[in-house]
Design a protein around this motif. Sequence first.
Motif, PDB file in Angstrom:
ATOM      1  N   GLY C 143       0.845  -1.200   0.000  1.00 52.43           N
ATOM      2  CA  GLY C 143       0.000   0.000   0.000  1.00 52.43           C
ATOM      3  C   GLY C 143       0.872   1.239   0.000  1.00 52.43           C
ATOM      4  O   GLY C 143       1.873   1.305   0.705  1.00 52.43           O
ATOM      5  N   GLU C 144       0.477   2.244  -0.794  1.00 50.39           N
ATOM      6  CA  GLU C 144       1.338   3.406  -1.003  1.00 50.39           C
ATOM      7  C   GLU C 144       0.850   4.673  -0.297  1.00 50.39           C
ATOM      8  O   GLU C 144       1.351   5.760  -0.576  1.00 50.39           O
ATOM      9  N   ARG C 145      -0.114   4.534   0.612  1.00 53.24           N
ATOM     10  CA  ARG C 145      -0.515   5.738   1.341  1.00 53.24           C
ATOM     11  C   ARG C 145       0.674   6.238   2.152  1.00 53.24           C
ATOM     12  O   ARG C 145       1.439   5.450   2.703  1.00 53.24           O
ATOM     13  N   LYS C 146       0.791   7.547   2.238  1.00 52.44           N
ATOM     14  CA  LYS C 146       2.015   8.134   2.771  1.00 52.44           C
ATOM     15  C   LYS C 146       1.970   8.424   4.263  1.00 52.44           C
ATOM     16  O   LYS C 146       2.972   8.801   4.863  1.00 52.44           O
ATOM     17  N   ASP C 147       0.769   8.267   4.876  1.00 54.85           N
ATOM     18  CA  ASP C 147       0.601   8.723   6.260  1.00 54.85           C
ATOM     19  C   ASP C 147       0.466   7.570   7.258  1.00 54.85           C
ATOM     20  O   ASP C 147      -0.236   7.677   8.253  1.00 54.85           O
ATOM     21  N   HIS C 148       1.146   6.465   6.991  1.00 48.80           N
ATOM     22  CA  HIS C 148       1.152   5.320   7.910  1.00 48.80           C
ATOM     23  C   HIS C 148      -0.245   4.747   8.110  1.00 48.80           C
ATOM     24  O   HIS C 148      -0.552   4.238   9.177  1.00 48.80           O
ATOM     25  N   ASP C 176      17.793   0.637   2.119  1.00 50.44           N
ATOM     26  CA  ASP C 176      16.595   0.881   2.922  1.00 50.44           C
ATOM     27  C   ASP C 176      15.420   1.280   2.019  1.00 50.44           C
ATOM     28  O   ASP C 176      14.959   2.430   2.016  1.00 50.44           O
ATOM     29  N   LEU C 177      14.938   0.311   1.275  1.00 47.14           N
ATOM     30  CA  LEU C 177      13.839   0.581   0.337  1.00 47.14           C
ATOM     31  C   LEU C 177      12.624   1.178   1.032  1.00 47.14           C
ATOM     32  O   LEU C 177      11.958   2.054   0.495  1.00 47.14           O
ATOM     33  N   ARG C 178      12.345   0.680   2.230  1.00 48.70           N
ATOM     34  CA  ARG C 178      11.148   1.179   2.925  1.00 48.70           C
ATOM     35  C   ARG C 178      11.212   2.691   3.127  1.00 48.70           C
ATOM     36  O   ARG C 178      10.253   3.411   2.839  1.00 48.70           O
ATOM     37  N   THR C 179      12.352   3.168   3.600  1.00 47.68           N
ATOM     38  CA  THR C 179      12.508   4.608   3.802  1.00 47.68           C
ATOM     39  C   THR C 179      12.514   5.361   2.466  1.00 47.68           C
ATOM     40  O   THR C 179      11.894   6.419   2.343  1.00 47.68           O
ATOM     41  N   GLU C 180      13.168   4.789   1.473  1.00 49.62           N
ATOM     42  CA  GLU C 180      13.214   5.465   0.164  1.00 49.62           C
ATOM     43  C   GLU C 180      11.808   5.573  -0.450  1.00 49.62           C
ATOM     44  O   GLU C 180      11.443   6.610  -1.009  1.00 49.62           O
ATOM     45  N   PHE C 181      11.044   4.492  -0.362  1.00 48.55           N
ATOM     46  CA  PHE C 181       9.661   4.548  -0.861  1.00 48.55           C
ATOM     47  C   PHE C 181       8.859   5.589  -0.084  1.00 48.55           C
ATOM     48  O   PHE C 181       8.135   6.393  -0.649  1.00 48.55           O
ATOM     49  N   LEU C 185       6.970   8.775  -1.585  1.00 47.56           N
ATOM     50  CA  LEU C 185       5.508   8.903  -1.534  1.00 47.56           C
ATOM     51  C   LEU C 185       5.071  10.181  -0.830  1.00 47.56           C
ATOM     52  O   LEU C 185       4.095  10.820  -1.226  1.00 47.56           O
ATOM     53  N   ILE C 186       5.800  10.570   0.202  1.00 52.13           N
ATOM     54  CA  ILE C 186       5.489  11.847   0.870  1.00 52.13           C
ATOM     55  C   ILE C 186       5.583  12.993  -0.133  1.00 52.13           C
ATOM     56  O   ILE C 186       4.733  13.886  -0.163  1.00 52.13           O
ATOM     57  N   ALA C 187       6.572  12.915  -1.005  1.00 52.37           N
ATOM     58  CA  ALA C 187       6.770  13.990  -1.979  1.00 52.37           C
ATOM     59  C   ALA C 187       5.829  13.899  -3.176  1.00 52.37           C
ATOM     60  O   ALA C 187       5.535  14.904  -3.827  1.00 52.37           O
ATOM     61  N   ASN C 188       5.357  12.684  -3.486  1.00 55.13           N
ATOM     62  CA  ASN C 188       4.678  12.509  -4.773  1.00 55.13           C
ATOM     63  C   ASN C 188       3.256  11.948  -4.709  1.00 55.13           C
ATOM     64  O   ASN C 188       2.686  11.607  -5.739  1.00 55.13           O
ATOM     65  N   ASN C 192      -2.901  10.854  -1.537  1.00 55.50           N
ATOM     66  CA  ASN C 192      -2.812   9.716  -0.612  1.00 55.50           C
ATOM     67  C   ASN C 192      -3.496   8.457  -1.137  1.00 55.50           C
ATOM     68  O   ASN C 192      -4.158   7.739  -0.381  1.00 55.50           O
ATOM     69  N   VAL C 193      -3.295   8.173  -2.433  1.00 56.81           N
ATOM     70  CA  VAL C 193      -3.864   6.957  -3.020  1.00 56.81           C
ATOM     71  C   VAL C 193      -3.051   5.739  -2.588  1.00 56.81           C
ATOM     72  O   VAL C 193      -1.897   5.854  -2.177  1.00 56.81           O
ATOM     73  N   GLU C 194      -3.655   4.560  -2.689  1.00 59.07           N
ATOM     74  CA  GLU C 194      -2.964   3.399  -2.139  1.00 59.07           C
ATOM     75  C   GLU C 194      -2.180   2.589  -3.172  1.00 59.07           C
ATOM     76  O   GLU C 194      -1.505   1.624  -2.821  1.00 59.07           O
ATOM     77  N   LYS C 195      -2.260   2.954  -4.438  1.00 59.21           N
ATOM     78  CA  LYS C 195      -1.468   2.263  -5.457  1.00 59.21           C
ATOM     79  C   LYS C 195      -1.351   3.119  -6.704  1.00 59.21           C
ATOM     80  O   LYS C 195      -2.035   4.126  -6.828  1.00 59.21           O
ATOM     81  N   GLY C 196      -0.447   2.705  -7.601  1.00 57.89           N
ATOM     82  CA  GLY C 196      -0.352   3.368  -8.890  1.00 57.89           C
ATOM     83  C   GLY C 196       0.851   4.288  -9.027  1.00 57.89           C
ATOM     84  O   GLY C 196       1.131   4.771 -10.128  1.00 57.89           O
ATOM     85  N   LEU C 197       1.572   4.549  -7.930  1.00 57.04           N
ATOM     86  CA  LEU C 197       2.749   5.413  -8.058  1.00 57.04           C
ATOM     87  C   LEU C 197       3.987   4.576  -8.378  1.00 57.04           C
ATOM     88  O   LEU C 197       4.585   4.725  -9.438  1.00 57.04           O
TER      89      LEU C 197
END
Lengths: 225, 225, 225, 225
Positions: C143-148, C176-181, C185-188, C192-197
Amino acid sequence: MRKWISLSLLLASFVLMSFTLNKKKKVVFFGDSITQMGAEPGGYIRLMEDLIKSENQTNEFELVGAGISGNKVTDLYMRLEKDVLSKQPQIVLIYIGINDIWHKRLAGTGTDYVKYTEFYDAIVKKLQAANIQVVVCTPSVIGERKDHSNEQDGELNMYSNWLRNYAKVNQLPCVDLRTEFQNYLIANNPSNVEKGLLTSDRVHLNAKGNQFVAEAIWKTIKDLK
Amino acid sequence: MRKWISLSLLLASFVLMSFTLNKKKKVVFFGDSITQMGAEPGGYIRLMEDLIKSENQTNEFELVGAGISGNKVTDLYMRLEKDVLSKQPQIVLIYIGINDIWHKRLAGTGTDYVKYTEFYDAIVKKLQAANIQVVVCTPSVIGERKDHSNEQDGELNMYSNWLRNYAKVNQLPCVDLRTEFQNYLIANNPSNVEKGLLTSDRVHLNAKGNQFVAEAIWKTIKDLK
Amino acid sequence: MRKWISLSLLLASFVLMSFTLNKKKKVVFFGDSITQMGAEPGGYIRLMEDLIKSENQTNEFELVGAGISGNKVTDLYMRLEKDVLSKQPQIVLIYIGINDIWHKRLAGTGTDYVKYTEFYDAIVKKLQAANIQVVVCTPSVIGERKDHSNEQDGELNMYSNWLRNYAKVNQLPCVDLRTEFQNYLIANNPSNVEKGLLTSDRVHLNAKGNQFVAEAIWKTIKDLK
Amino acid sequence: MRKWISLSLLLASFVLMSFTLNKKKKVVFFGDSITQMGAEPGGYIRLMEDLIKSENQTNEFELVGAGISGNKVTDLYMRLEKDVLSKQPQIVLIYIGINDIWHKRLAGTGTDYVKYTEFYDAIVKKLQAANIQVVVCTPSVIGERKDHSNEQDGELNMYSNWLRNYAKVNQLPCVDLRTEFQNYLIANNPSNVEKGLLTSDRVHLNAKGNQFVAEAIWKTIKDLK
């Protein structure tokens, strides 16, 4: 002269001892908390030793517990070298599967059916490669109700079906604890309670359960060639 | 004079019509996707209408579907007023429980056994308070294997045991679909496959399954006083 | 005379070839479906080869995919010998953990946190015993939502915390892929969509995601001594 | 004459009493075990009464606990009439959601996100239809780690996002416990422990936690018109 005699005696006793030692079959019981508790006083492994003694076969078998609480088939695979192969047993009885199913519900961390079969087979192959005789065991119970209404009966039956067939196809002896428990409960659980007959808590063996398992396994172990 | 006659005839026919209309028992089928699909062409509710017709009882029964995909017992409780009571039926058949069990595994969102019984009882009480006759149904299957080795057979049996006893204690008619399916599968599933006999996907009814359920429910409904 | 020359040339080229071959560092990417798809055209491993080519380092690295769909840390442990050690790599990047968490919800068959760390450590120890350099990777996203607020963010963070610390304590490079993602996502991800980025389905990488991972891993791999 | 006076006094005191009684706002706290314990000595509801007393507003508010251990949003819906509407409160604070999420992991019986929102909204609508002022509460914590690494932080954030937005759209006051806890933990949990700051066991409030919640809710309740 005396010296020679005592030396001969010493040698003879060494020969006898080594003969005796060599004759003993080492059986490792490889499993989870049920087997960990089975190695404690009153546990099924200790009670099996009493059976062995009563049949005057103490010199034939050495029983070794290798059970660890919470273990699933993947854990057995990981500690196979350290806890089993290193002990150079002649026989290994594998009694695993309850946590693989139970933890699906408890913690979301059970073992997929297909993965269970893959890891199980990998363990058996490694044991056989070391010329060890493998004995298969079906998982006993999670709940003692007799009418297939324990929460996870379906999966216990599903995994047991696979184990019975796997044993058959690979010509391995199989202690079918699941069927033996089922038959016992049909005969002895009139009010369909979920614990207290062979288990204390739906899973772990009480005194009667340890005796029951000791006898069930011994029937198979004693006749292994 | 003629006027009077035609008027009398008109009145008479109204009386007859209203008599006929009053005689029809409205049966609401309250459930999940199985019942939602049951109301579609070829579904069990539509097939039951054919049975009713073949027995010349079309004027006796009106069948109404009230099934919504994904519903559990809590959902039925929430939409009871809107989807059932508002329709003023004489009879309500409750066919719920599969998602309550299935979703435990699918999404971690099934219904606790005790909560299932509480919500079920609350629904029945509200229906009875409105003078509606309640018919209980046990949940059919999640998987068609005949030997209690479908993943969630244990829970289906557990919840069904409760439903059978609840129906008995409260003197409600019970369509025991679970037992009927079980008996059919024992007789007709020699290779122990998990779907394709009465279901298309382990849960939802295929053509034969819809016919089977139509007949099973009709046997009970037709004799209700 | 010619003969000698051609022979010398032949020998020289053999020497050069073997020199070239020896110089190439073999990197095995050990993981799940993300890595399996990473080895296909357009996948992150193939895109990393393009980066390598653009930096004229084609003779320095050989990239080998060893990802299998659905794999968890226990599966990697089981196929370590066959799929990694047998290939005698200089470097192994381990990218595992998403299914260990995801399957808790999907099927009740994820991996306990403690077991995850035990199997992970056992894999690293075996690789190091074979003189292989290990690179650790944190699991990217479910899931790609940026706000945990993705369903399993908590566990992804929990397991990632362990991996970062494990890498640090054992002086292993960590991508550290998790931090990089997360930062991406915070920037892009303003809505706050959950997929597609970076993913197509909350987990598996889309084209941009494969490029992103290729670059993130390459930054670490290129500088390994 | 005296008679008249005493009668007048009696009447006056009745008027005053009824005035006083009418003035007290009855607040029902509707929730789970946290609220059940909140109504016991030392619980957040009792501590809020101390705050009310210290601000000389004892005649303004009457606080009533309506929490039951293990409750989810569906349970609140079922007992709304009996435990809340029947008490004719002016204000109802709904503090529910932790079990809806927690039980997904504990027992496979949590509440789907969409169902949570549907039942929540149905409760609010029924309260509003009875002219009751509704106060929304976000679920506090399951685990006190401050860096979004508690197992179910993702879902707590997801459900809280919905609650905040729902409160805003429907112009309901919202006590954002989740954010207040989060801020407190960032400031006060340097070693990132998972319990012991505001909870005793990751979920249930300790003494400090009860005080914290009492103050957080009181801030909102006291200013309600």
